[in-house]
Design an enzyme around this catalytic site. Structure first.
Site, PDB file in Angstrom:
ATOM      1  N   ASN A 124      34.247  45.146   6.026  1.00  0.00           N
ATOM      2  CA  ASN A 124      33.178  45.443   5.134  1.00  0.00           C
ATOM      3  C   ASN A 124      33.350  44.921   3.761  1.00  0.00           C
ATOM      4  OD1 ASN A 124      30.756  46.553   3.876  1.00  0.00           O
ATOM      5  ND2 ASN A 124      30.730  47.968   5.841  1.00  0.00           N
ATOM      6  N   GLU A 151      -7.659 -12.199  13.480  1.00  0.00           N
ATOM      7  CA  GLU A 151      -7.545 -10.874  12.518  1.00  0.00           C
ATOM      8  C   GLU A 151      -8.665 -10.485  11.852  1.00  0.00           C
ATOM      9  OE1 GLU A 151      -4.387 -10.021  11.791  1.00  0.00           O
ATOM     10  OE2 GLU A 151      -3.902 -11.024  13.825  1.00  0.00           O
ATOM     11  N   GLY A 166       3.810 -14.724   5.771  1.00  0.00           N
ATOM     12  CA  GLY A 166       3.064 -14.507   7.016  1.00  0.00           C
ATOM     13  C   GLY A 166       4.119 -14.241   8.450  1.00  0.00           C
ATOM     14  N   GLN A 223      13.713 -14.171   5.059  1.00  0.00           N
ATOM     15  CA  GLN A 223      12.495 -15.177   4.942  1.00  0.00           C
ATOM     16  C   GLN A 223      11.821 -14.896   3.375  1.00  0.00           C
ATOM     17  OE1 GLN A 223       8.924 -12.878   6.219  1.00  0.00           O
ATOM     18  NE2 GLN A 223       7.876 -14.838   6.432  1.00  0.00           N
ATOM     19  N   ARG A 266       0.971  -1.327   0.084  1.00  0.00           N
ATOM     20  CA  ARG A 266      -0.039  -0.057   0.060  1.00  0.00           C
ATOM     21  C   ARG A 266       0.726   1.343  -0.077  1.00  0.00           C
ATOM     22  NH1 ARG A 266      -3.464  -1.143   5.115  1.00  0.00           N
ATOM     23  NH2 ARG A 266      -4.421   0.912   4.835  1.00  0.00           N
ATOM     24  N   TYR A 311      38.131  29.109  -6.866  1.00  0.00           N
ATOM     25  CA  TYR A 311      38.411  27.594  -7.565  1.00  0.00           C
ATOM     26  C   TYR A 311      38.970  27.980  -8.982  1.00  0.00           C
ATOM     27  CZ  TYR A 311      36.938  23.246  -9.354  1.00  0.00           C
ATOM     28  OH  TYR A 311      36.987  21.813  -9.853  1.00  0.00           O
ATOM     29  N   LYS A 347      31.045  29.830   2.486  1.00  0.00           N
ATOM     30  CA  LYS A 347      31.399  28.381   2.486  1.00  0.00           C
ATOM     31  C   LYS A 347      32.875  28.271   3.130  1.00  0.00           C
ATOM     32  CE  LYS A 347      33.710  26.231   0.172  1.00  0.00           C
ATOM     33  NZ  LYS A 347      34.500  25.669  -1.043  1.00  0.00           N
ATOM     34  N   GLY A 397       9.062  -3.970  12.111  1.00  0.00           N
ATOM     35  CA  GLY A 397      10.030  -2.846  11.631  1.00  0.00           C
ATOM     36  C   GLY A 397       9.047  -1.590  11.040  1.00  0.00           C
ATOM     37  N   ASP A 398       7.731  -1.754  10.975  1.00  0.00           N
ATOM     38  CA  ASP A 398       7.001  -0.709  10.399  1.00  0.00           C
ATOM     39  C   ASP A 398       6.125  -0.040  11.571  1.00  0.00           C
ATOM     40  OD1 ASP A 398       5.095  -2.682  11.096  1.00  0.00           O
ATOM     41  OD2 ASP A 398       3.994  -2.516   9.070  1.00  0.00           O
TER      42      ASP A 398
END
Ligand code: UD1
Ligand code: CA
Length: 477
Positions: free
Chosen positions: A396, A162, A88, A83, A17, A406, A370, A111-112
């Site tokens: 300034n 279920e 299941g 698995q 889903r 570069y 940077k 895990g969800d």
């Protein structure tokens, strides 16, 4: 006496889903894969081992586990078992049996299901003790889709049914199974061996071990919590977004409890950095954060600092009393970025890795910095670039000026000593040093170092042709 703890995490499902090319357990919540949240919680439980059951796109899930361990907390020993195919949740846990010791307590996580708290799991572990099956359950106003907890006349848990196998009366039950259980492994293993797939989905259900436990005379306890967020699973993008908001709101509330002033806790975001650095926002007293700010990775904000609306700040330290005006982007990435006390930054400023700004530095709109150090009181207020530069006190730096750092192959440094004024629209071609107190005239391209206290100008002399007429278009014949 408590048993050593072994954690099982089911992560083999496809997550149809989600309609995604990526496995569900790697979908991100607060910048971290769902599975990463589960592993971080597991790490707090001091388990002896952790076993992750992978299947659908197992390789990417296993790679992600290795990556996650570099940045976020995870149990010391994480082992994966495959698995294939995925038949299941019961079948998933069966795959772990060969590597699961008999003498421990197994706690099964999904895990969800990312937002379970360690304290909740600890309570479940305590409820299981050395000889019981403990289920984490929650009562939901709308239980649709979840396994229902079926209790007997005296309230004792009998089994889980279920959604797809439930009759009308069972569907009316509001207490649901969270997908999380704790049980001594020596009890679990024989029950797992007895599972079958005679049910509506033709799957081996882990939830069927409950009826097996009851048959075997083992007590089954339900540890029921009322905080649905902690047991909510992610099955769709809508559920993911809903959990994200719930998680963010909780983080916002924690900060407000510490005294941070958030203009709107519903419009606040703290997430892991894209490079994996864990989310942490550390604020001193009287910090104010306006609407729509996003913080990622490790960010520290000093006392009384103000963060304007819609700023994005990552891996950075903001000094006390600094004011970051709206729409400013600061990302220190690996090197970090520092803003000095009482500095003024933005609006629309960009600070990149290695930007180290001293006290009361001013960086204005559309200025990019940077890998450069700016000493106290230096100012670059408009449309400028400072890359690989050392800028002295009170310099300034004029509008539109740039350091050409570069040469196409290598980066070079520009040194601008204290009290220099660089005029507008200058290019400082590195490596070059502008001597202390000097001035660079507007529009100059500086390729050689300049002496202290001097004026350097490189632009062509201005000339004027008097009575000069612009060409005029001739009408067509
Ligand atoms: C499961 C429970 C249900 C509970 C719900 C809570 C079963 C049979 N049902 O249902 O009672 O209310 O969780 O969220 O256990 N997985 C595998 N291998 C598989 C199938 C699933 O590893 O073969 C993993 C999935 O990746 C996921 C977890 O197990 O992490 C749960 O699977 P899912 O299919 O979502 O179970 P639900 O139908 O939600
Ligand atoms: Ca689910």
């Amino acid at each position: 006496m408590s048993l050593p703890l072994d954690i099982l995490i089911m992560a083999a499902g496809k997550g149809t889903r989600m309609k995604s090319a990526h496995p569900k357990v790697l979908q991100k919540l607060a910048g971290r894969p769902l599975l990463g949240h589960v592993l971080a919680t597991a790490a707090q439980l001091q388990a002896r081992s952790a076993i992750v059951i992978t299947g659908h796109q197992a390789e990417s899930v296993e790679q992600a586990i290795t990556q996650l361990a570099k940045h976020t907390p995870a149990p010391a020993q994480v082992q994966c078992v495959r698995q294939e195919p995925q038949l299941g949740t019961g079948h998933a846990v069966q795959q772990a049996v060969p590597v699961l010791a008999d003498d421990g307590l197994a706690i099964v996580l999904s895990g969800d299901v990312p937002l379970t708290q360690a304290t909740t799991l600890q309570a479940l572990i305590d409820a299981a003790g050395g000889d019981k099956l403990a289920l984490l359950t929650v009562r939901l106003p709308d239980p649709t889709g979840y396994g229902r907890i079926v209790r007997g006349t005296e309230g004792q848990v009998q089994r889980i049914v279920e959604q797809k196998d439930a009759n009308e009366a069972e569907r009316a039950i509001h207490e649901v199974y969270s997908g999380i259980m704790a049980v001594p492994s020596r009890l679990l293993k024989p029950w797992l061996a007895q599972l079958d797939n005679r049910n509506a989905q033709g799957e081996f259900y882990l939830t069927d071990v409950v009826a097996k436990a009851v048959q075997a005379g083992t007590s089954v306890v339900a540890h029921c919590i009322d905080d649905a967020v902690q047991v909510a699973g992610v099955n769709s993008p809508a559920q993911l977004a809903e959990l994200e908001r719930a998680h963010q709101l909780r983080q916002a509330q924690r900060l407000m409890e510490q005294g941070v002033r958030l203009a709107d806790p519903a419009r606040f975001e703290l997430r892991d950095h894209a490079n994996g650095q864990s989310a942490a926002l550390v604020c001193a007293q009287d910090v104010e954060i306006d609407l729509g700010c996003i913080f990622s990775g490790h960010v520290e904000i000093g006392a009384g600092a103000q963060i304007g609306a819609y700023c994005h700040i990552s891996n950075a330290v903001i000094g006390a009393g600094a004011v970051i005006h709206p729409f400013t982007h600061i990302d220190g990435e690996k090197l970090g970025a520092q803003v000095g006390e009482a500095a003024l930054i933005g609006p629309f400023a960009r600070l990149r890795p290695g930007a180290e700004l001293g006290r009361e530095v001013h960086i204005g709109n559309f200025v990019e910095v940077k890998n450069s150090r700016l000493a106290a009181g230096a100012k670059a207020n408009h449309l400028a670039y400072l890359g690989d530069a050392d800028v002295g006190e009170r310099v300034n730096y004029g509008a539109g000026s740039i350091t050409a750092n570069y040469d196409g192959a290598n980066k070079h440094r520009t040194v601008i000593e204290a009290d220099v004024h660089v005029g507008s629209n200058c290019v400082l071609v590195a490596p070059v040093t502008i001597g202390a107190g000097g001035t660079v005239g507007a529009g100059s391209t500086i390729t050689k170092s300049t002496p202290p206290q001097s004026l350097s100008v490189t632009r062509a002399k201005q000339l004027a042709k008097e009575n000069w007429a612009r060409p005029v278009k001739q009408p067509k014949a």
